[in-house]
Design an enzyme around this catalytic site. Structure first.
Site: not given
Length: 334
Positions: A47, A101, A116, A235, A248, A251
């Site tokens: 991604d 990340r 996630q 979102d 948030e 997504s």
């Protein structure tokens, strides 16, 4: 924080993860499956997020000096897996994704370690609509409501989610708050309604700017919806009373088909991606139509357990100044 408090938090985290994943599988007809933490570099499978984050890359001996990369998410891998499993329409998969990340900011809601639920659901052509997107989002939200109720009944953490989820397109949000930047627009609308799904993230709005950036090759953010706005993605945000801000949690979106991918590659001047393995599969109609997304495990735990820092519900690494600051505020990071 006492040992008993720490262990109760850990038990509550386990309950959140078990309850929510089970509710989500029931709601969306998903099968829990295994998933990779590493994929081959140069395949287009990882991604790209918003296109600027660096993946963790390292040489792999048996790949003849080619590199492996730690995933950012499994947005594209899941679609390939749907094909390999030959699932029927309205069957899908759920993965327990772990990622790194390294360019992520360090903050009460951000960590370089990402956990996630990555899910993907096979759909039919007629499902590529705004009404179907909203249907799936509502089912996800109901799973969240059920999990909040379970946490309240077991540990007494207060319930703050509204029973009804609100929807708004990013262009409508811009018109509502023309003098605010995108993040402040999110705070304003979520504070008013408690839980909001912002539709249409990635395409330029009437002010010439996108609400937020999205990669060109997973969500369909350019197709015109029934309401004559661009975007079949968005979102999910909730109002976090502990942090006094919007948060948030997900997504997600209907994924690009062949025509949407070609269009979005042109819009983002990234037509060279069409040569990559994943993109060749999609452009030659070898991948199923799907809808999917990611739901932050630590974010959901942070929210439901009324914590003030994501480090209270996940073990990661933090700058020394962050640890000193949280300690001074009586927050103990894992």
């Amino acid at each position: 924080m006492s040992k008993q408090e720490i262990l109760q938090t850990e038990r509550a985290i386990a309950l959140v993860k078990k309850t929510f994943s089970e509710n989500l599988c029931d709601a969306l007809n998903l099968y829990p499956i295994s998933s990779p933490m590493i994929v081959n570099e140069g395949t287009g499978i990882n991604d790209d997020l918003n296109g600027i984050e660096r993946p963790v890359s390292f040489p792999v001996k048996f790949l003849n000096n080619n590199h492996g990369v730690v995933v950012h998410s499994l947005a594209k891998w899941k679609r390939i897996r749907l094909k390999e499993l030959s699932l029927d329409a309205h069957e899908g998969i759920l993965t327990d994704m772990r990622a790194l990340r390294p360019d992520e900011d360090s903050s009460p809601i951000h960590s370089i370690y990402v956990d996630q639920w990555d899910w993907e659901l096979k759909i039919d052509e007629q499902d590529r609509s705004l009404s179907y997107l909203k249907k799936i989002v509502r089912l996800i939200y109901q799973s969240l409501l059920k999990t909040e109720e379970a946490i309240y009944e077991t540990y007494g953490y207060k319930r703050t989610l509204p029973q009804k989820l609100s929807f708004i397109h990013s262009e409508q949000l811009l018109q509502l708050y023309p003098n605010l930047d995108p993040k402040d627009r999110e705070h304003a609308i979520t504070k008013e309604y408690g839980a909001v799904f912002i539709i249409g993230v990635g395409h330029k709005l009437s002010n010439g700017e996108a609400h937020d950036s999205r990669s060109s090759d997973y969500d369909d953010w350019s197709t015109i919806s029934e309401e004559q706005y661009h975007g079949l993605n968005g979102d999910l945000l909730v109002w976090d009373y502990e942090l006094d801000r919007s948060l948030e949690l997900s997504s997600m979106g209907i994924r690009v088909d062949k025509s949407a991918l070609e269009h979005q590659l042109r819009l983002t001047d990234s037509i060279d991606k069409s040569k990559l393995y994943y993109h060749r599969l999609l452009l030659t109609d070898q991948l199923p139509l799907s809808i999917g997304g990611g739901l932050g495990q630590s974010r959901i735990c942070l929210f439901l357990l009324k914590k003030r820092h994501i480090g209270e519900v996940q073990a990661s690494i933090w700058p020394e100044e962050v640890r000193l600051q949280t300690e001074s505020e009586g927050i103990q990071l894992l």
